[in-house]
Motif scaffolding. Structure first.
Motif, short mmCIF file in Angstrom:
data_model
loop_
_atom_site.label_atom_id
_atom_site.label_comp_id
_atom_site.label_asym_id
_atom_site.label_seq_id
_atom_site.Cartn_x
_atom_site.Cartn_y
_atom_site.Cartn_z
N GLN A 1 33.37 -45.13 -39.20
CA GLN A 1 32.81 -44.16 -38.26
C GLN A 1 31.64 -44.69 -37.43
OE1 GLN A 1 32.02 -40.48 -40.33
NE2 GLN A 1 34.12 -40.27 -41.04
N PRO A 2 30.65 -45.38 -38.02
CA PRO A 2 29.53 -45.86 -37.20
C PRO A 2 29.97 -46.80 -36.08
CG PRO A 2 28.98 -45.96 -39.53
CD PRO A 2 30.44 -45.67 -39.47
N GLU A 3 30.86 -47.74 -36.37
CA GLU A 3 31.27 -48.69 -35.33
C GLU A 3 32.17 -48.03 -34.29
OE1 GLU A 3 32.85 -52.24 -37.11
OE2 GLU A 3 30.87 -52.92 -37.76
N LEU A 4 33.00 -47.09 -34.69
CA LEU A 4 33.82 -46.38 -33.71
C LEU A 4 32.96 -45.49 -32.81
CD1 LEU A 4 36.93 -45.37 -35.85
CD2 LEU A 4 36.85 -47.03 -33.99
N THR A 5 31.92 -44.88 -33.38
CA THR A 5 31.00 -44.08 -32.58
C THR A 5 30.28 -44.95 -31.56
OG1 THR A 5 30.68 -42.48 -34.36
CG2 THR A 5 28.99 -42.56 -32.65
N GLN A 6 29.84 -46.12 -31.99
CA GLN A 6 29.17 -47.05 -31.07
C GLN A 6 30.14 -47.57 -30.02
OE1 GLN A 6 26.46 -50.00 -32.81
NE2 GLN A 6 26.50 -48.82 -34.70
N THR A 7 31.41 -47.71 -30.39
CA THR A 7 32.42 -48.12 -29.42
C THR A 7 32.52 -47.09 -28.30
OG1 THR A 7 33.72 -49.33 -31.08
CG2 THR A 7 34.88 -48.61 -29.09
N MET A 8 32.56 -45.80 -28.66
CA MET A 8 32.64 -44.74 -27.66
C MET A 8 31.38 -44.71 -26.79
SD MET A 8 34.46 -41.56 -29.65
CE MET A 8 34.48 -40.56 -28.16
N LYS A 9 30.23 -44.90 -27.40
CA LYS A 9 28.97 -44.90 -26.64
C LYS A 9 28.94 -46.05 -25.64
CE LYS A 9 25.99 -42.63 -30.06
NZ LYS A 9 24.85 -42.80 -31.00
N LEU A 10 29.42 -47.22 -26.07
CA LEU A 10 29.44 -48.37 -25.17
C LEU A 10 30.40 -48.13 -24.01
CD1 LEU A 10 28.55 -51.19 -24.42
CD2 LEU A 10 30.25 -52.11 -26.02
N MET A 11 31.53 -47.50 -24.29
CA MET A 11 32.46 -47.16 -23.21
C MET A 11 31.78 -46.26 -22.19
SD MET A 11 35.93 -46.50 -25.43
CE MET A 11 36.85 -45.84 -24.02
N GLU A 12 31.10 -45.24 -22.67
CA GLU A 12 30.41 -44.32 -21.76
C GLU A 12 29.32 -45.04 -20.96
OE1 GLU A 12 28.97 -41.13 -24.18
OE2 GLU A 12 30.88 -40.05 -24.14
N ASN A 13 28.58 -45.92 -21.64
CA ASN A 13 27.49 -46.63 -20.96
C ASN A 13 28.01 -47.67 -19.96
OD1 ASN A 13 25.60 -45.18 -22.43
ND2 ASN A 13 25.39 -46.74 -24.02
N SER A 14 29.28 -48.05 -20.11
CA SER A 14 29.87 -49.04 -19.20
C SER A 14 30.32 -48.42 -17.89
CB SER A 14 31.06 -49.73 -19.87
OG SER A 14 30.66 -50.43 -21.03
N ILE A 15 30.32 -47.10 -17.82
CA ILE A 15 30.73 -46.41 -16.59
C ILE A 15 29.53 -46.29 -15.67
CG2 ILE A 15 31.87 -44.38 -15.63
CD1 ILE A 15 33.52 -46.03 -17.69
#
Length: 328
Positions: free
Chosen positions: A14-28
């Motif tokens: 869960q922690p790494e998947l949550t960070q994956t989603m955050k990074l996707m959002e921050n990449s926009i």
């Protein structure tokens, strides 16, 4: 931003998947508010994140695993996947995905095209910033070519009553299984495993992807729209004939052909008749058997993976088995 319920059983991911989603959002990083809003909504719509999860898990086998790098590559792979979904929805004129309006339906086709295009760019930016070798970038480009080839193959087979099982398998090998294969191999290779190991786990990903897509197609004939998050039997309306229907056509083409030849003129009653015939003729059962076969091949190869401190092999076995029993 909330993870899909499937990850409730995997707290270690869960922690790494949550960070994956955050990074996707921050990449926009876009000035165009409409495209940015469309992308953020799609990212936050609750996708399963299976491909980044497999990437993260296989990165645990390497002696040089870098957590930040693994998360970045997971985000890149999910952005690539999301881009293909957005473009698919345009081609299919789809209105629902994950029980929400598609980007093209909520905004318009132009916005959706640019949104998908931007995700391809964002994917390659992350890949180029974090991959340790040209090989992974080349693999990503080759995978994109195979995905497109699978999509084109499916488009060419629209309303093709002579489509074979091999034709179908070739199409889904590109459009779905290839990205699972890339997720597994890049995860392993970029964490320092050998090329041979990365190739072997690519085969695992391919088998998982094949099973995943077959089951996705089976759900059209077994589940309601509220469970799948998309209109059921939509493929029949669009002339996309998937495995359960192909098997049923092989068993008794006469009854089905008279209905399918109506193409877009099929009524709701016609579609329900097709639905009933596919189940009656064993199309769903045969498709499920083939999905089981691909899953068993994947599990057999996973069993041969080395043990590690993270107990990755057990997690992979558990996660892969869920693909056979999922309902959405």
């Amino acid at each position: 931003m909330k993870l899909h319920p499937i990850w409730n059983d995997y707290p270690q991911l869960q922690p790494e998947l949550t960070q994956t989603m955050k990074l996707m959002e921050n990449s926009i990083e876009l000035k165009n508010k409409a495209v940015k809003a469309a992308l953020l909504e799609m990212i936050g719509a609750g996708g399963k994140l299976l491909r980044p999860a497999y990437q993260l898990l296989f990165s645990q086998f390497g002696p040089e695993r870098n957590r930040q790098k693994a998360i970045a590559l997971a985000a890149a792979i999910e952005m690539l996947h999301t881009a293909t979904l957005i473009h698919d929805d345009i081609v299919d004129d789809a209105t629902l995905r994950r029980n929400l309006p598609t980007v093209s339906a909520e905004f318009d086709n132009n916005t959706a095209v640019y949104a998908g295009d931007y995700l391809f760019v964002a994917c390659f930016k992350l890949m180029s910033n974090y991959t340790g070798s040209l090989r992974s970038l080349q693999s990503n480009a080759i995978s994109m070519e195979k995905i497109l080839s699978g999509e084109l193959g499916q488009m060419e087979d629209h309303y093709n009553l002579s489509i074979s099982v091999d034709d179908y398998l070739s199409n889904i090998s590109g459009k779905t299984a290839e990205l699972f294969a890339l997720s597994c191999s890049v995860g392993a290779f970029e964490s320092g495993t050998s090329q041979l190991f990365a190739k072997n786990v690519s085969n695992i990903g391919h088998n998982i992807g094949m099973a995943f897509q077959i089951i996705d197609d089976i759900l059209d004939y077994t589940q309601a729209q509220t469970e799948t998050g998309k209109p059921v039997l939509n493929d029949i309306r669009q002339g996309v004939y998937t495995l359960p229907l192909i098997y049923a056509l092989q068993t008794d083409p006469r009854q089905l052909t008279s209905l399918l030849e109506k193409k877009e003129q099929m009524t709701e009653n016609d579609i329900q008749k097709v639905y009933q015939l596919i189940n009656k003729l064993g199309g769903v059962t045969k498709a499920q058997n083939l999905a089981n076969s691909y899953t068993k091949q994947a599990l057999k190869k996973i069993e041969n993976l080395p043990d590690n401190a993270e107990n990755t092999k057990t997690t992979l076995q558990q996660l892969t088995r869920t693909l056979l029993t999922r309902t959405n």
